[in-house]
Design a protein around this motif. Structure first.
Motif, short mmCIF file in Angstrom:
data_model
loop_
_atom_site.label_atom_id
_atom_site.label_comp_id
_atom_site.label_asym_id
_atom_site.label_seq_id
_atom_site.Cartn_x
_atom_site.Cartn_y
_atom_site.Cartn_z
N SER A 41 47.11 54.53 48.85
CA SER A 41 47.55 54.60 47.47
C SER A 41 48.74 55.54 47.37
O SER A 41 48.86 56.50 48.14
CB SER A 41 46.40 55.11 46.60
OG SER A 41 46.77 55.13 45.25
N THR A 42 49.62 55.26 46.41
CA THR A 42 50.75 56.14 46.15
C THR A 42 51.09 56.08 44.67
O THR A 42 50.82 55.09 44.00
CB THR A 42 51.99 55.76 47.00
OG1 THR A 42 52.99 56.78 46.86
CG2 THR A 42 52.57 54.41 46.61
N THR A 43 51.67 57.16 44.18
CA THR A 43 52.10 57.23 42.79
C THR A 43 53.59 57.55 42.77
O THR A 43 54.05 58.47 43.43
CB THR A 43 51.32 58.32 42.02
OG1 THR A 43 49.93 58.00 42.08
CG2 THR A 43 51.77 58.40 40.58
N LYS A 91 56.95 58.13 40.18
CA LYS A 91 57.43 58.37 38.83
C LYS A 91 58.89 57.91 38.76
O LYS A 91 59.65 58.12 39.69
CB LYS A 91 57.31 59.84 38.47
CG LYS A 91 55.86 60.28 38.35
CD LYS A 91 55.75 61.63 37.68
CE LYS A 91 54.30 62.01 37.51
NZ LYS A 91 53.69 61.46 36.33
N THR A 115 55.02 55.87 35.12
CA THR A 115 54.32 56.20 36.35
C THR A 115 53.80 54.88 36.92
O THR A 115 53.14 54.11 36.22
CB THR A 115 53.14 57.16 36.09
OG1 THR A 115 53.67 58.35 35.49
CG2 THR A 115 52.42 57.51 37.37
N LYS A 161 51.49 53.35 39.85
CA LYS A 161 50.48 53.64 40.87
C LYS A 161 50.20 52.34 41.62
O LYS A 161 49.92 51.32 41.01
CB LYS A 161 49.20 54.18 40.25
CG LYS A 161 48.18 54.57 41.29
CD LYS A 161 46.98 55.27 40.71
CE LYS A 161 46.02 55.64 41.83
NZ LYS A 161 44.80 56.25 41.32
N THR A 184 47.93 50.73 44.85
CA THR A 184 46.84 50.89 45.81
C THR A 184 46.64 49.56 46.51
O THR A 184 46.65 48.51 45.88
CB THR A 184 45.53 51.28 45.09
OG1 THR A 184 45.76 52.47 44.34
CG2 THR A 184 44.40 51.50 46.07
#
Length: 174
Positions: free
Chosen positions: A78-80, A82, A168, A170, A172
Motif C-alpha cells: 500500500s502507498t499514499t 498527496k 490524497t 491511496k 493498495t
C-alpha cells in the motif's frame, strides 16, 4: 477547442488540424478505435452518426501535472500519495498488478464542491484504466480485480470545481 467533420469515411486516412497551432494528427480507422477506447492522451473524441453523415467531435486538453509510475516500498502493498490538480487538468498514476489481485483505489479531496450541497456524493474524481485499454470513468466502487497481469492506470481529475484542488490517493494491491 472542438472541430467537427461531416461525411468522414473511415476507409481512408484523414488529416485533422488540432489546437489552432498547426498540429496535425494523421489517423486511420484503427487509430480512431484506439483513440476512442484508450484515452489517456488528453484528446477526447466522440462520434455521432446521423443518416449517412458522421460527425467527429475532438476536444484537446493540454496535459499537465503528474504522470508517474507508482512503486511500493519493499515489503509493502500500500502507498499514499498527496497531490493537487487544477480543474481541467489530470494526474496519471501507473502501476503493475498480477491477474487475480485486488486493487483498492481511494481518492479523497480536501476541498468542497463549489455551488452545491457539501453532502453531495457526486462523482469520484478518478478514472480507472485496465491494461487492455478498458476505461471506467468515475467509478463508485474502489475495489477492482486485476483481470490480467499488466500496467493499470488511475487518472485523477477534479470532477467539478472544488474550493481546494489537493487530494490524497491511496493505492493498495492485495
Amino acid at each position: 477547442m472542438a472541430f467537427g467533420l461531416r461525411k468522414f469515411n473511415y476507409k481512408y486516412v484523414s488529416t485533422l488540424a488540432l489546437l489552432g497551432a498547426g498540429a496535425f494528427l494523421l489517423l486511420n480507422s484503427q487509430a480512431w478505435a484506439t483513440a476512442l477506447t484508450n484515452n489517456a492522451s488528453g484528446i477526447h473524441v466522440s462520434k455521432t452518426n446521423v443518416g449517412n453523415n458522421t460527425t467527429l467531435q475532438i476536444a484537446a486538453q493540454p496535459q499537465t501535472g503528474v504522470n508517474r509510475r507508482v512503486q511500493f516500498a519493499q515489503g509493502r502493498s500500500s502507498t499514499t500519495i498527496k497531490g493537487a490538480v487544477p480543474l481541467g487538468k489530470k494526474d496519471i498514476y501507473t502501476f503493475r498488478a498480477r491477474k487475480g489481485q485486488t486493487i483498492i483505489t481511494e481518492i479523497t479531496w480536501e476541498g468542497d464542491r463549489v455551488g452545491a450541497d457539501n453532502n453531495d456524493e457526486g462523482l469520484s474524481g478518478f478514472t480507472f484504466v485496465w491494461p487492455n485499454g478498458k476505461v471506467m470513468e468515475h467509478p463508485q466502487n474502489i475495489y477492482f480485480e486485476a483481470t490480467s497481469t499488466g500496467d493499470y492506470r488511475v487518472v485523477v481529475a477534479q470532477p467539478y470545481k472544488l474550493t481546494n484542488s489537493r487530494y490524497t490517493f491511496k493505492l493498495t494491491i492485495e
